[in-house]
Scaffold this motif. Structure first.
Motif, PDB file in Angstrom:
ATOM      1  N   ASP A 270     -42.990   3.419  35.329  1.00  0.00           N
ATOM      2  CA  ASP A 270     -42.556   1.633  35.323  1.00  0.00           C
ATOM      3  C   ASP A 270     -43.704   0.910  35.433  1.00  0.00           C
ATOM      4  OD1 ASP A 270     -41.668   3.276  37.720  1.00  0.00           O
ATOM      5  OD2 ASP A 270     -40.818   1.904  38.253  1.00  0.00           O
ATOM      6  N   GLU A 271     -44.336   1.687  36.495  1.00  0.00           N
ATOM      7  CA  GLU A 271     -45.654   1.908  37.180  1.00  0.00           C
ATOM      8  C   GLU A 271     -46.635   1.206  36.857  1.00  0.00           C
ATOM      9  OE1 GLU A 271     -46.734   3.259  41.127  1.00  0.00           O
ATOM     10  OE2 GLU A 271     -44.629   3.447  41.526  1.00  0.00           O
ATOM     11  N   ALA A 272     -46.924   2.311  35.427  1.00  0.00           N
ATOM     12  CA  ALA A 272     -48.140   2.424  34.188  1.00  0.00           C
ATOM     13  C   ALA A 272     -47.717   1.234  33.382  1.00  0.00           C
ATOM     14  CB  ALA A 272     -48.120   4.094  34.409  1.00  0.00           C
ATOM     15  N   LEU A 273     -46.377   0.962  32.878  1.00  0.00           N
ATOM     16  CA  LEU A 273     -45.692   0.381  31.338  1.00  0.00           C
ATOM     17  C   LEU A 273     -46.172  -1.473  31.598  1.00  0.00           C
ATOM     18  CD1 LEU A 273     -42.893   1.399  30.204  1.00  0.00           C
ATOM     19  CD2 LEU A 273     -45.135   2.096  29.158  1.00  0.00           C
ATOM     20  N   ASP A 274     -45.921  -1.624  33.730  1.00  0.00           N
ATOM     21  CA  ASP A 274     -46.300  -2.843  34.166  1.00  0.00           C
ATOM     22  C   ASP A 274     -48.163  -2.871  33.967  1.00  0.00           C
ATOM     23  OD1 ASP A 274     -46.579  -2.126  36.558  1.00  0.00           O
ATOM     24  OD2 ASP A 274     -44.851  -2.546  37.445  1.00  0.00           O
ATOM     25  N   GLY A 275     -48.467  -2.029  34.187  1.00  0.00           N
ATOM     26  CA  GLY A 275     -50.280  -2.230  34.296  1.00  0.00           C
ATOM     27  C   GLY A 275     -50.229  -2.136  36.112  1.00  0.00           C
ATOM     28  N   THR A 276     -49.528  -1.856  37.390  1.00  0.00           N
ATOM     29  CA  THR A 276     -49.829  -2.194  38.076  1.00  0.00           C
ATOM     30  C   THR A 276     -51.232  -0.736  38.636  1.00  0.00           C
ATOM     31  OG1 THR A 276     -47.387  -1.472  39.131  1.00  0.00           O
ATOM     32  CG2 THR A 276     -49.383  -0.739  40.603  1.00  0.00           C
ATOM     33  N   GLY A 277     -51.815  -1.166  39.111  1.00  0.00           N
ATOM     34  CA  GLY A 277     -52.903  -1.145  39.406  1.00  0.00           C
ATOM     35  C   GLY A 277     -54.716  -1.313  38.121  1.00  0.00           C
ATOM     36  N   ALA A 278     -53.744  -1.825  37.463  1.00  0.00           N
ATOM     37  CA  ALA A 278     -54.975  -1.927  36.231  1.00  0.00           C
ATOM     38  C   ALA A 278     -56.623  -2.149  36.792  1.00  0.00           C
ATOM     39  CB  ALA A 278     -54.365  -3.046  35.437  1.00  0.00           C
ATOM     40  N   GLY A 279     -56.906  -3.659  37.634  1.00  0.00           N
ATOM     41  CA  GLY A 279     -57.450  -3.397  38.310  1.00  0.00           C
ATOM     42  C   GLY A 279     -58.618  -4.534  36.785  1.00  0.00           C
ATOM     43  N   LEU A 280     -59.991  -4.041  36.946  1.00  0.00           N
ATOM     44  CA  LEU A 280     -60.722  -4.803  35.892  1.00  0.00           C
ATOM     45  C   LEU A 280     -60.754  -4.766  35.075  1.00  0.00           C
ATOM     46  CD1 LEU A 280     -63.735  -3.842  38.490  1.00  0.00           C
ATOM     47  CD2 LEU A 280     -63.182  -6.286  38.359  1.00  0.00           C
ATOM     48  N   LYS A 281     -60.025  -3.753  34.360  1.00  0.00           N
ATOM     49  CA  LYS A 281     -60.303  -3.159  32.455  1.00  0.00           C
ATOM     50  C   LYS A 281     -61.615  -3.310  32.135  1.00  0.00           C
ATOM     51  CE  LYS A 281     -55.617  -4.462  32.010  1.00  0.00           C
ATOM     52  NZ  LYS A 281     -54.151  -5.263  31.337  1.00  0.00           N
ATOM     53  N   ALA A 426     -50.671   2.023  28.987  1.00  0.00           N
ATOM     54  CA  ALA A 426     -50.292   2.338  30.235  1.00  0.00           C
ATOM     55  C   ALA A 426     -50.880   3.097  30.853  1.00  0.00           C
ATOM     56  CB  ALA A 426     -48.963   3.450  29.581  1.00  0.00           C
ATOM     57  N   LEU A 427     -52.340   3.496  30.047  1.00  0.00           N
ATOM     58  CA  LEU A 427     -53.129   4.043  30.578  1.00  0.00           C
ATOM     59  C   LEU A 427     -54.227   3.243  31.862  1.00  0.00           C
ATOM     60  CD1 LEU A 427     -55.641   6.303  28.228  1.00  0.00           C
ATOM     61  CD2 LEU A 427     -53.729   7.136  29.819  1.00  0.00           C
ATOM     62  N   PHE A 428     -54.332   1.590  31.917  1.00  0.00           N
ATOM     63  CA  PHE A 428     -54.486   1.118  32.635  1.00  0.00           C
ATOM     64  C   PHE A 428     -53.845   0.765  33.738  1.00  0.00           C
ATOM     65  CE2 PHE A 428     -56.502  -1.340  28.246  1.00  0.00           C
ATOM     66  CZ  PHE A 428     -57.330   0.150  27.938  1.00  0.00           C
ATOM     67  N   SER A 429     -53.516   0.673  34.954  1.00  0.00           N
ATOM     68  CA  SER A 429     -52.738   1.482  35.600  1.00  0.00           C
ATOM     69  C   SER A 429     -53.120   2.816  36.352  1.00  0.00           C
ATOM     70  CB  SER A 429     -51.604   1.574  35.113  1.00  0.00           C
ATOM     71  OG  SER A 429     -51.241   2.824  35.075  1.00  0.00           O
ATOM     72  N   THR A 430     -52.485   2.703  38.084  1.00  0.00           N
ATOM     73  CA  THR A 430     -53.010   3.566  38.419  1.00  0.00           C
ATOM     74  C   THR A 430     -52.586   4.592  38.290  1.00  0.00           C
ATOM     75  OG1 THR A 430     -52.643   2.405  40.768  1.00  0.00           O
ATOM     76  CG2 THR A 430     -51.832   4.363  41.041  1.00  0.00           C
ATOM     77  N   VAL A 431     -51.237   4.418  37.474  1.00  0.00           N
ATOM     78  CA  VAL A 431     -50.279   6.265  37.126  1.00  0.00           C
ATOM     79  C   VAL A 431     -51.948   6.342  35.571  1.00  0.00           C
ATOM     80  CG1 VAL A 431     -48.843   6.658  35.543  1.00  0.00           C
ATOM     81  CG2 VAL A 431     -48.399   5.714  37.756  1.00  0.00           C
ATOM     82  N   GLY A 432     -52.128   5.819  35.203  1.00  0.00           N
ATOM     83  CA  GLY A 432     -53.258   6.292  34.101  1.00  0.00           C
ATOM     84  C   GLY A 432     -54.452   6.867  34.382  1.00  0.00           C
ATOM     85  N   ARG A 433     -55.034   5.877  35.795  1.00  0.00           N
ATOM     86  CA  ARG A 433     -56.502   6.242  36.142  1.00  0.00           C
ATOM     87  C   ARG A 433     -56.051   7.904  36.551  1.00  0.00           C
ATOM     88  NH1 ARG A 433     -56.254   2.487  39.491  1.00  0.00           N
ATOM     89  NH2 ARG A 433     -57.562   1.054  37.822  1.00  0.00           N
ATOM     90  N   THR A 434     -55.030   8.302  36.931  1.00  0.00           N
ATOM     91  CA  THR A 434     -54.787   9.938  37.616  1.00  0.00           C
ATOM     92  C   THR A 434     -54.354  10.449  36.422  1.00  0.00           C
ATOM     93  OG1 THR A 434     -53.443   9.015  39.662  1.00  0.00           O
ATOM     94  CG2 THR A 434     -52.469  11.001  39.005  1.00  0.00           C
ATOM     95  N   ALA A 435     -53.552   9.758  35.557  1.00  0.00           N
ATOM     96  CA  ALA A 435     -53.086  10.735  33.832  1.00  0.00           C
ATOM     97  C   ALA A 435     -54.894  11.236  33.320  1.00  0.00           C
ATOM     98  CB  ALA A 435     -52.337   9.847  33.346  1.00  0.00           C
TER      99      ALA A 435
END
Length: 582
Positions: A270-281, A426-435
């Motif tokens: 859910d945190e990946a899909l809602d973009g939590t932690g996406a930041g600058l992009k 989904a990569l544009f997130s804290t989860v995505g950055r870790t993945a």
């Protein structure tokens, strides 16, 4: 909470160096403002002035205690660029293998020992049933690593002793029990077992760096013009040892690291899909790992160079090093404006913290508040690192990178029951950055097998060249060059100006300078700061969400001589002479 709060997290733990984050959290527990500050000063650039450029790498590697080899290589490449030197094929392959070993070592250690405990509640693992955990492991891997029922019983017994004695050791001072944790007790037990196993296995990756590097940390086999490990590449036993250790570590990556990341990805999707932690992009990659010998910056790279803006994967902007600049509006330095690294200055101007009635010292956020400068690319703030490399690779249409990214998203989509790959967004997130870091680790481990085989075949063909001869007196009078490539944490650049055979000016812009920087002259946030905005904190007294997002960048704030305590009290002053007699 009836009104907003201004909280301090200092130091951000489980990183290299000292980092402070201050955040403003509203009445709904959402972060509305954030400031990142390095409270440590680095002065290596000043120390390098006046020295022989051929020696720069040996000093520059001391910029960091983790990525020693990559600073070493970037510095040497900057000098090689200045002297227009192209290294032999064997040297290129050896450097690729040393740097690749650094990647897989760094990424695995980061996930399990520096970042994993932001996702894994280690104490909750005590509630896990070893038999059920073993069964759970097969949901994520066809051949799960080291999590049989008997092995998990032993892990649980070790943890129970720690907790019973009240001595958690390396697991102490964490936010155990936080409502932000989402893994089941059995999943926590699996990840904890892999944490402990990775402590032993990471030594193999360190050995990989030492086989051709001479030692680890601070390898010593790289020189301007090539490498010195001639006997190592001629010895089939050394190459065979490298390949054996690499295969062993790759097995852990594929059967523990990637499954654990998928397990966490599903739970935190859910945190990946809602973009939590996406930041600058906004993402930038210098490009790295040369795949041919067609010239210094003409070779095809494993990681393409380029810039992606606003998350738009349909357009890749070409990278141009002349568009890099550093601004110090909110950094503890003096400069007339944004400076290109060739002309960069390092003039400290520490203006201190702001004392308040609550007894704590806060950052002067309207003024200068960090020892990190603010890098800018073509007047954009950008993020660097594994996510940037994967994003730029996909935008560039790179077949290999796209394949690995797609495979992981397909795995995630399958586990989520989507019937299709998880969305790239989904990569544009804290989860995505870790993945992205895990995706890159698998890719790197696989391609290193190709490189070690290529090295063995090239040596067997009779090519034993490891160094390109050059006339130092002829090429070193007046020159300048840059070494731009990718460290595990992101784009790393060293720029050098040489006059009369000595270093006239030297600047290094490191990955955590790009990501951890304060606001710039337009008051635009750095990557850490932007990534925190909009994050909801479950418990303000345990802000694990801040740690999770900041740690997803793999911060490295190293090598400083300035220290302040939590209340802003000056502890000591040091005066260091940067000149020497040679």
């Amino acid at each position: 909470m009836s009104k907003s709060q201004h909280i301090i997290v200092d130091p951000i733990t489980r990183i290299e160096g000292h980092l402070r984050v201050e955040a403003v959290i509203d009445e709904n527990n959402v972060i509305t403002d954030a400031y990142a500050s390095s409270t440590m000063f680095r002065g290596i650039e000043t120390i390098l002035k006046g020295r022989d450029p051929r020696d720069a790498g040996l000093l520059a590697m001391r910029i960091c205690g983790v990525c020693t080899g990559t600073h070493y290589q970037r510095s040497i490449e900057a000098v090689e660029n200045a002297f227009d030197i192209t290294i032999p094929k064997n040297a290129r392959l050896v450097r690729n293998l040393i740097q690749g070993a650094l990647y897989i070592h760094d990424h695995v250690v980061h996930f399990y020992h520096l970042h994993g405990l932001d996702w894994v509640d280690l104490v909750d693992a005590l509630k896990g049933d070893p038999k059920k955990a073993q069964e759970e492991s097969f949901n994520w891997s066809r051949t799960p690593y080291g999590v049989s029922e008997s092995e998990l019983i032993q892990v649980k017994e070790r943890l129970a002793k720690f907790v019973k004695q009240g001595r958690l050791g390396i697991f102490s001072n964490a936010y155990w029990g936080s409502k932000a944790y989402k893994l089941t007790p059995e999943q926590n037990l699996i990840a904890t077992a892999h944490y402990l196993q990775a402590l032993d296995l990471q030594r193999d990756a360190a050995k990989l760096m030492a086989i051709f590097g001479g030692k680890m940390p601070h390898p010593q086999s790289l020189v301007v013009g090539g490498v010195t490990c001639v006997q190592d590449i001629q010895n089939p036993a050394r190459i065979a040892l490298f390949k054996t250790l690499l295969k062993k570590f790759t097995h852990f990556i594929k059967t523990a690291y990637l499954p654990d990341l998928a397990m966490a990805g599903v739970k935190y999707v859910d945190e990946a899909l809602d973009g939590t932690g996406a930041g600058l992009k906004n993402f930038m990659s210098y490009g790295d790992f040369k795949l041919d010998d067609t010239g210094f910056y003409n070779a095809k790279n494993l990681f393409p160079s380029g810039v992606v803006l606003n998350g738009d994967l349909s357009k890749l902007h070409p990278f141009d090093q002349s568009k890099v600049a550093e601004d110090v509006t909110h950094a503890w330095y003096d400069a007339s404006g944004p400076q290109h690294p060739y002309d960069g200055t390092t003039n400290p101007n520490y203006t201190g913290l702001e004392k308040k009635d609550d007894g704590y010292a806060y950052l002067k956020t309207k003024e200068k508040y960090s020892w990190i400068k603010s890098p800018i690319y073509d007047d954009h703030r950008v993020e660097v690192g594994p996510l940037a490399r994967m994003v730029v690779g996909v935008a560039a249409g790179d077949e290999r990178i796209t394949k690995y990214v797609t495979n992981f998203l397909a795995l995630l989509g399958d586990k989520l029951g989507l019937g299709k790959p998880a969305p790239t967004a989904a990569l544009f997130s804290t989860v995505g950055r870790t993945a992205a870091r895990a995706i890159e680790t698998e890719l790197m481990a696989d391609v290193m097998i190709e490189w070690v085989d290529e090295l063995a075949a090239n040596v067997a063909s009779g090519d034993l060249s490891t160094w390109t001869e050059f006339d130092f007196d002829k090429v070193s009078k007046d020159a300048k060059g840059y070494g731009l490539a990718e460290a595990p944490r992101g784009g790393l650049g060293h720029w050098v100006k040489i006059k009369d055979g000595k270093i006239e000016n030297y600047q290094a812009v490191v990955p955590s300078t790009w990501n951890a920087a304060p606001r710039d002259y337009k008051d635009r946030m750095g990557a850490y700061e932007a990534a925190l905005i909009g994050t909801k904190v479950a418990d303000v007294s345990q802000p694990i969400e801040i740690l999770k997002t900041v740690h997803s960048f793999d911060p490295c704030i190293a090598c400083a001589v300035h220290i302040v305590d939590t209340k802003g009290k000056e502890l000591s002053k040091f005066k260091v002479s940067t000149s020497c007699s040679i």
